[in-house]
Motif scaffolding. Structure first.
Motif, mmCIF file in Angstrom:
data_model
loop_
_atom_site.group_PDB
_atom_site.id
_atom_site.type_symbol
_atom_site.label_atom_id
_atom_site.label_comp_id
_atom_site.label_asym_id
_atom_site.label_seq_id
_atom_site.Cartn_x
_atom_site.Cartn_y
_atom_site.Cartn_z
ATOM 1 N N VAL A 32 18.168 32.916 67.795
ATOM 2 C CA VAL A 32 16.819 32.693 67.265
ATOM 3 C C VAL A 32 15.791 33.201 68.269
ATOM 4 O O VAL A 32 16.051 33.273 69.473
ATOM 5 N N GLU A 33 14.613 33.526 67.733
ATOM 6 C CA GLU A 33 13.507 33.952 68.586
ATOM 7 C C GLU A 33 13.074 32.795 69.477
ATOM 8 O O GLU A 33 13.266 31.629 69.145
ATOM 9 N N LEU A 34 12.451 33.145 70.587
ATOM 10 C CA LEU A 34 11.878 32.122 71.454
ATOM 11 C C LEU A 34 10.792 31.383 70.671
ATOM 12 O O LEU A 34 10.082 31.996 69.865
ATOM 13 N N PRO A 35 10.632 30.085 70.882
ATOM 14 C CA PRO A 35 9.655 29.310 70.107
ATOM 15 C C PRO A 35 8.221 29.567 70.568
ATOM 16 O O PRO A 35 7.508 28.661 70.995
ATOM 17 N N GLU A 36 7.802 30.822 70.461
ATOM 18 C CA GLU A 36 6.477 31.221 70.941
ATOM 19 C C GLU A 36 5.491 31.472 69.812
ATOM 20 O O GLU A 36 4.318 31.719 70.067
ATOM 21 N N THR A 37 5.966 31.441 68.579
ATOM 22 C CA THR A 37 5.081 31.629 67.431
ATOM 23 C C THR A 37 5.351 30.519 66.420
ATOM 24 O O THR A 37 6.408 29.873 66.458
ATOM 25 N N GLU A 38 4.425 30.335 65.511
ATOM 26 C CA GLU A 38 4.612 29.318 64.473
ATOM 27 C C GLU A 38 5.831 29.641 63.613
ATOM 28 O O GLU A 38 6.622 28.762 63.277
ATOM 29 N N LEU A 39 6.016 30.923 63.272
ATOM 30 C CA LEU A 39 7.160 31.325 62.451
ATOM 31 C C LEU A 39 8.480 31.053 63.173
ATOM 32 O O LEU A 39 9.427 30.530 62.580
ATOM 33 N N ALA A 40 8.555 31.380 64.460
ATOM 34 C CA ALA A 40 9.774 31.117 65.236
ATOM 35 C C ALA A 40 10.049 29.619 65.297
ATOM 36 O O ALA A 40 11.203 29.187 65.154
ATOM 37 N N GLU A 41 9.017 28.811 65.487
ATOM 38 C CA GLU A 41 9.197 27.356 65.523
ATOM 39 C C GLU A 41 9.679 26.829 64.170
ATOM 40 O O GLU A 41 10.517 25.924 64.119
ATOM 41 N N ARG A 42 9.163 27.396 63.078
ATOM 42 C CA ARG A 42 9.604 26.976 61.746
ATOM 43 C C ARG A 42 11.081 27.333 61.532
ATOM 44 O O ARG A 42 11.837 26.539 60.950
ATOM 45 N N ARG A 43 11.492 28.516 61.984
ATOM 46 C CA ARG A 43 12.910 28.903 61.841
ATOM 47 C C ARG A 43 13.809 27.963 62.631
ATOM 48 O O ARG A 43 14.844 27.527 62.132
ATOM 49 N N ILE A 44 13.417 27.682 63.856
ATOM 50 C CA ILE A 44 14.205 26.752 64.676
ATOM 51 C C ILE A 44 14.274 25.391 63.988
ATOM 52 O O ILE A 44 15.345 24.770 63.928
ATOM 53 N N GLY A 45 13.170 24.936 63.430
ATOM 54 C CA GLY A 45 13.151 23.664 62.693
ATOM 55 C C GLY A 45 14.089 23.692 61.504
ATOM 56 O O GLY A 45 14.791 22.702 61.226
ATOM 57 N N PHE A 46 14.124 24.790 60.775
ATOM 58 C CA PHE A 46 15.036 24.938 59.634
ATOM 59 C C PHE A 46 16.486 24.772 60.098
ATOM 60 O O PHE A 46 17.259 24.022 59.498
ATOM 61 N N TYR A 47 16.847 25.468 61.172
ATOM 62 C CA TYR A 47 18.232 25.366 61.662
ATOM 63 C C TYR A 47 18.532 23.957 62.173
ATOM 64 O O TYR A 47 19.626 23.439 61.949
ATOM 65 N N ARG A 48 17.578 23.334 62.822
ATOM 66 C CA ARG A 48 17.779 21.949 63.286
ATOM 67 C C ARG A 48 18.038 21.024 62.097
ATOM 68 O O ARG A 48 18.926 20.170 62.145
ATOM 69 N N ARG A 49 17.247 21.171 61.046
ATOM 70 C CA ARG A 49 17.437 20.327 59.849
ATOM 71 C C ARG A 49 18.802 20.569 59.211
ATOM 72 O O ARG A 49 19.292 19.729 58.455
ATOM 73 N N ASN A 50 19.401 21.700 59.514
ATOM 74 C CA ASN A 50 20.702 22.046 58.951
ATOM 75 C C ASN A 50 21.837 21.895 59.961
ATOM 76 O O ASN A 50 22.892 22.515 59.818
ATOM 77 N N GLY A 51 21.617 21.061 60.987
ATOM 78 C CA GLY A 51 22.696 20.670 61.888
ATOM 79 C C GLY A 51 22.903 21.525 63.120
ATOM 80 O O GLY A 51 23.897 21.349 63.820
ATOM 81 N N PHE A 52 21.983 22.430 63.423
ATOM 82 C CA PHE A 52 22.111 23.261 64.619
ATOM 83 C C PHE A 52 21.320 22.655 65.775
ATOM 84 O O PHE A 52 20.327 21.961 65.562
ATOM 85 N N HIS A 53 21.769 22.932 66.997
ATOM 86 C CA HIS A 53 21.122 22.444 68.214
ATOM 87 C C HIS A 53 20.664 23.630 69.048
ATOM 88 O O HIS A 53 21.412 24.597 69.213
ATOM 89 N N LEU A 54 19.463 23.542 69.590
ATOM 90 C CA LEU A 54 18.909 24.609 70.418
ATOM 91 C C LEU A 54 19.425 24.469 71.839
ATOM 92 O O LEU A 54 19.350 23.398 72.435
ATOM 93 N N ASN A 55 19.956 25.555 72.373
ATOM 94 C CA ASN A 55 20.460 25.599 73.748
ATOM 95 C C ASN A 55 19.466 26.401 74.581
ATOM 96 O O ASN A 55 19.096 27.504 74.199
ATOM 97 N N GLU A 56 19.037 25.859 75.689
ATOM 98 C CA GLU A 56 17.925 26.436 76.462
ATOM 99 C C GLU A 56 18.345 27.469 77.504
ATOM 100 O O GLU A 56 17.576 27.801 78.386
ATOM 101 N N PHE A 57 19.555 28.001 77.429
ATOM 102 C CA PHE A 57 20.000 28.975 78.415
ATOM 103 C C PHE A 57 19.367 30.341 78.159
ATOM 104 O O PHE A 57 19.224 30.761 77.013
ATOM 105 N N ARG A 58 19.025 31.043 79.238
ATOM 106 C CA ARG A 58 18.447 32.387 79.138
ATOM 107 C C ARG A 58 19.465 33.309 78.474
ATOM 108 O O ARG A 58 20.630 33.355 78.854
ATOM 109 N N TYR A 59 19.017 34.019 77.448
ATOM 110 C CA TYR A 59 19.908 34.906 76.703
ATOM 111 C C TYR A 59 19.124 36.139 76.279
ATOM 112 O O TYR A 59 17.999 36.025 75.789
#
Length: 186
Positions: free
Chosen positions: A111-138
């Protein structure tokens, strides 16, 4: 009155005749640096670890698609998109849920870095669907010749992963998906 509801369609393995429709939706849904060429994407269909699935409304229209890689310890969602005309109706959740069931093991995606509203919405969608965000540099290596590397984050099903698990996932993606040495400087 008929109390039986029509059974909802499930995602199906991509048929060769539908590749152009899927690729067209892919081109509309992703920026150039996140896309392989038409020929490169089509060639992936010959790789046993790779699969493409679609949810179709009819023979003419694909509502959404998901492309996935299966490895021994985890699976990876490469591309996932819903037709803009079909968004916000639960189709994305349906496709993702079915894909995770098909894969049957830890699933990761970028996923994109949470630097835009759209990126934050995508991350939220995946979280609601059981995914966890990992903060490692990639850094996603260039997906194709002439494309640029992209700073991203990895999300996984199950739980947040350890640094060791992240390194294994990163290394396997670099070698098998992107064809680069995991020790390379990007």
């Amino acid at each position: 009155m008929n109390l039986l509801k029509k059974e909802a369609k499930m995602i199906e393995k991509l048929k060769a005749k539908d590749f152009d429709k899927m690729f067209g939706l892919m081109e509309k849904s992703f920026p150039p640096d996140e896309l392989r060429t038409y020929e490169e994407e089509k060639a992936l269909l010959k790789i046993p670890e790779y699969g493409a699935y679609v949810l179709s409304e009819s023979d003419d229209k694909i509502l959404g698609f998901i492309t996935m890689w299966q490895f021994s310890e985890f699976s990876y969602i490469d591309h996932f998109a819903v037709n803009p005309d079909a968004r916000n109706g639960g189709i994305g959740t349906k496709i993702l849920s079915e894909a995770v069931k098909i894969l049957g093991k830890t699933v990761c995606l970028e996923v994109e870095l949470p630097e835009t509203e759209l990126a934050e919405r995508r991350i939220g969608f995946y979280r609601r669907n059981g995914f966890h965000l990992n903060e490692f540099r990639y850094i996603q290596p260039p997906i194709s010749k002439g494309r640029n590397p992209i700073p991203l984050l990895i999300m996984t099903t199950g739980n947040v992963i350890t640094k060791e698990q992240f390194s294994k996932i990163r290394n396997e993606l670099y070698v098998k998906v992107y064809g680069v040495n995991p020790d390379c400087e990007i």
